[in-house]
Write a protein that holds these residues in place. Structure first.
Motif, PDB file in Angstrom:
ATOM      1  N   ARG A  39     -33.101 -36.165  -4.009  1.00 60.79           N
ATOM      2  CA  ARG A  39     -34.543 -36.007  -3.643  1.00 60.79           C
ATOM      3  C   ARG A  39     -34.919 -35.881  -2.129  1.00 60.79           C
ATOM      4  NH1 ARG A  39     -39.670 -35.663  -5.567  1.00 60.79           N
ATOM      5  NH2 ARG A  39     -41.307 -36.648  -4.803  1.00 60.79           N
ATOM      6  N   ALA A  40     -35.734 -34.568  -1.576  1.00 59.23           N
ATOM      7  CA  ALA A  40     -35.756 -34.642  -0.369  1.00 59.23           C
ATOM      8  C   ALA A  40     -37.417 -34.685  -0.245  1.00 59.23           C
ATOM      9  CB  ALA A  40     -35.264 -33.351   0.034  1.00 59.23           C
ATOM     10  N   MET A  41     -37.981 -34.928   0.973  1.00 62.27           N
ATOM     11  CA  MET A  41     -39.394 -35.190   1.277  1.00 62.27           C
ATOM     12  C   MET A  41     -39.545 -34.856   2.764  1.00 62.27           C
ATOM     13  SD  MET A  41     -41.865 -38.666   0.773  1.00 62.27           S
ATOM     14  CE  MET A  41     -41.516 -38.569  -1.265  1.00 62.27           C
ATOM     15  N   ALA A  42     -40.591 -33.967   2.898  1.00 57.96           N
ATOM     16  CA  ALA A  42     -41.025 -34.028   4.156  1.00 57.96           C
ATOM     17  C   ALA A  42     -42.235 -34.314   4.245  1.00 57.96           C
ATOM     18  CB  ALA A  42     -41.290 -32.322   4.274  1.00 57.96           C
ATOM     19  N   VAL A  43     -42.428 -35.396   5.523  1.00 58.03           N
ATOM     20  CA  VAL A  43     -43.681 -36.208   5.655  1.00 58.03           C
ATOM     21  C   VAL A  43     -43.969 -36.293   7.156  1.00 58.03           C
ATOM     22  CG1 VAL A  43     -44.650 -38.674   5.269  1.00 58.03           C
ATOM     23  CG2 VAL A  43     -42.796 -37.766   3.957  1.00 58.03           C
ATOM     24  N   THR A  44     -45.339 -36.208   7.169  1.00 61.46           N
ATOM     25  CA  THR A  44     -45.731 -36.211   8.497  1.00 61.46           C
ATOM     26  C   THR A  44     -46.095 -37.519   9.084  1.00 61.46           C
ATOM     27  OG1 THR A  44     -48.228 -36.185   7.722  1.00 61.46           O
ATOM     28  CG2 THR A  44     -47.244 -34.153   8.285  1.00 61.46           C
ATOM     29  N   GLY A  45     -46.376 -37.674  10.374  1.00 56.12           N
ATOM     30  CA  GLY A  45     -46.556 -39.213  10.628  1.00 56.12           C
ATOM     31  C   GLY A  45     -47.665 -39.953  10.342  1.00 56.12           C
ATOM     32  N   ASP A  46     -48.792 -39.142   9.739  1.00 54.58           N
ATOM     33  CA  ASP A  46     -49.786 -40.153   9.259  1.00 54.58           C
ATOM     34  C   ASP A  46     -49.574 -40.109   7.733  1.00 54.58           C
ATOM     35  OD1 ASP A  46     -50.386 -37.189   8.256  1.00 54.58           O
ATOM     36  OD2 ASP A  46     -52.533 -37.338   9.063  1.00 54.58           O
ATOM     37  N   GLY A  47     -48.373 -39.835   7.042  1.00 54.34           N
ATOM     38  CA  GLY A  47     -48.161 -40.024   5.511  1.00 54.34           C
ATOM     39  C   GLY A  47     -48.340 -38.890   4.652  1.00 54.34           C
ATOM     40  N   GLN A  48     -48.957 -37.711   5.180  1.00 54.09           N
ATOM     41  CA  GLN A  48     -48.813 -36.583   4.304  1.00 54.09           C
ATOM     42  C   GLN A  48     -47.622 -35.821   3.903  1.00 54.09           C
ATOM     43  OE1 GLN A  48     -52.038 -33.786   5.394  1.00 54.09           O
ATOM     44  NE2 GLN A  48     -52.109 -34.644   7.478  1.00 54.09           N
ATOM     45  N   VAL A  49     -47.458 -35.875   2.489  1.00 57.08           N
ATOM     46  CA  VAL A  49     -46.253 -35.091   2.175  1.00 57.08           C
ATOM     47  C   VAL A  49     -46.367 -33.590   2.164  1.00 57.08           C
ATOM     48  CG1 VAL A  49     -44.685 -35.151  -0.009  1.00 57.08           C
ATOM     49  CG2 VAL A  49     -45.653 -37.182   0.848  1.00 57.08           C
ATOM     50  N   LEU A  50     -45.630 -32.950   3.064  1.00 54.23           N
ATOM     51  CA  LEU A  50     -45.866 -31.493   2.944  1.00 54.23           C
ATOM     52  C   LEU A  50     -44.990 -30.758   1.881  1.00 54.23           C
ATOM     53  CD1 LEU A  50     -46.325 -30.697   6.809  1.00 54.23           C
ATOM     54  CD2 LEU A  50     -48.032 -31.506   5.152  1.00 54.23           C
TER      55      LEU A  50
END
Length: 473
Positions: free
Chosen positions: A15-26
């Motif tokens: 599983r791969a996940m792209a996450v911003t510094g404020d916790g948004q999963v893009l």
């Protein structure tokens, strides 16, 4: 805002996940993995890891601007190992974390003094070092020892990489000195040149090479950060990052992992510690109890409905020791332990509640045992895992512990790797709810349950006494 890529290379999927510094999963991506199991044998094809990781990462990055990607880290299953050649190509199948064909006798004879110093006293047959000796029987010249994460990190960077201390723990690395104990490996006949360098989790290993960029969608030049085992990754994703805080993961079985400033030594060997990126310690243990007992003992039942019905009743009078399989690993070592029920449940609702109560009692007993060892247990307790879907179970666990428990919005290992790649959790970890105890008094059934474990000869008398004394405080 920068985007961090976390990858969880598990047993059944990647599983791969792209996450911003404020916790948004893009973006997310997931691909299944297949295993070959036969008795004590459990193997996987390392090439499949790479193919499916590349596909999952490509999916996660589909809507992410390349210039925003700031780093990637990969976690993997603990104790999984294979042999590879100097070019990173697999020479063997991977022996997975629970492959039990090896024997730990030689490694414990040669390295017992080191394992004692590290607090866990002995290795188990499914640990990586016994399996490495098993693989070396037919190893060609020049073979290298490679953990699951090392294999894919080498593909990402295009060159040899160091392994992280977390994945190297079960291969015998000295976590205090942060190096391989050379005397042990010489005694075992393991060529020192086949062992990778070791670094702390969070160390930069290199950058994504052109070939890996074309296959994964990760921009060329993206920093590749040394990851951890999947259990430590889940702890990072849960936000159990300060001394005294604990992540209790309850799914098929129960796993507790926490943070301490000092290394914990356990005379029973049921608690062992990883090394954190900042040099602190991550002690933990895994029980053989958990929600797996529900699917076994209540097959075909709607567990959500049972949870609602149990919540409408009084607290259960019966309690079940919900072992998923024979033998217990934590908070005591009892290979012959078997499940039991105290009291007579009247129907499936009471049977369901009795299982949940027993799992909560084992969780409390784990904390009692950790307290006995001197571990700080007064910090935040964060509940994760499939069991947190049941509001009734969350409340029951808070009542049994007599403390508030925290639920996170997202605490999966891939998020933990995004946190590690970023180097600072910032606002990436979000709280869903805090469950306060109702004040329900469960002292009598807890002590009755503890007494029964001691009476059967499984729970050590010292640990049982400490649980009673701690309960009376």
């Amino acid at each position: 805002m920068s985007v961090w890529i976390g990858v969880d290379l598990g047993t059944q999927s990647v599983r791969a996940m792209a996450v911003t510094g404020d916790g948004q999963v893009l973006g997310t991506g997931s691909r299944p993995l297949t295993s070959h199991r036969d008795g004590p044998r459990h193997e996987q094809d390392p090439e499949q890891w790479w193919r499916e990781l590349a596909a999952a990462t490509g999916d996660a990055l589909r809507d992410v601007p390349p210039e925003r990607v700031a780093g990637v880290a990969v976690c993997a299953t603990s104790g999984t190992i294979l042999l590879a050649d100097a070019g990173g190509r697999a020479l063997t199948r991977a022996l997975m974390y629970d492959d039990r064909r090896a024997d730990a006798g030689r490694v414990n004879a040669a390295g017992g003094h080191v394992w004692e110093r590290l607090g866990y006293r002995r290795m188990q047959p499914n640990w990586a070092l016994p399996k490495l000796l098993w693989l070396l029987r037919d190893a060609p010249a020049g073979a290298r020892a490679v953990h699951q994460s090392d294999f894919v990190n080498r593909r990402l960077t295009g060159h040899e990489v160091a392994t992280d201390l977390s994945n190297a723990l079960k291969t015998g690395v000295d976590l205090i000195d942060e190096r391989w104990p050379l005397d042990v490996f010489e005694a075992l006949g393991v060529p020192l040149g086949m062992l990778p360098d070791v670094v702390r989790p969070g160390t930069r290993l290199g950058t994504v090479c052109a070939r890996a960029a074309a296959e994964t969608g990760l921009p060329e030049g993206t920093p590749v950060i040394a990851g951890t085992t999947d259990g430590c990754a889940a702890q990072l994703g849960a936000g159990a990052l300060r001394p005294g805080s604990w992540n209790s993961v309850l799914g098929t079985t129960l796993v507790l992992k926490g943070v301490t400033k000092e290394l914990i030594h356990d005379p029973l060997g049921v608690v062992y510690s990883h090394r954190a990126p900042d040099g602190s310690w991550l002690p933990g243990g895994a029980s053989s109890t958990g929600a797996g007992a529900l699917t076994r003992d209540l097959p075909g039942r709607d567990l959500d409905t049972l949870s609602e019905q149990a919540a409408a009743r009084r607290l259960p009078h019966a309690v079940t020791y919900p072992l998923v399989s024979r033998g217990e690993r934590f908070p005591f070592d009892a290979p012959g332990a078997e499940g039991f029920t105290l009291g007579e449940p009247a129907d499936d609702v009471e049977r369901y509640a009795a299982i949940l109560l027993g799992a909560a009692f084992i969780e409390r007993l784990c904390f009692d045992y950790l307290d006995l060892l001197g571990a700080p247990v007064n910090g935040e307790i964060i509940l994760t895992g499939g069991a947190t879907r049941s509001a009734y179970w969350n409340q029951l666990r808070a009542d049994v512990l007599g403390r508030p428990v925290t639920l996170r919005e997202n605490a999966e290992p891939a998020l933990g790797m995004a946190v590690l790649a970023a180097g600072d959790p910032g606002e990436m970890i979000r709280t869903r709810a805090i469950v306060e105890p109702t004040g329900a008094d469960l002292t009598e059934p807890y002590l009755r349950f503890t007494d029964e474990l001691e009476r059967r000869g499984w729970l050590d008398a010292t640990a049982a006494l400490h649980a009673r004394e701690r309960t009376a405080r």
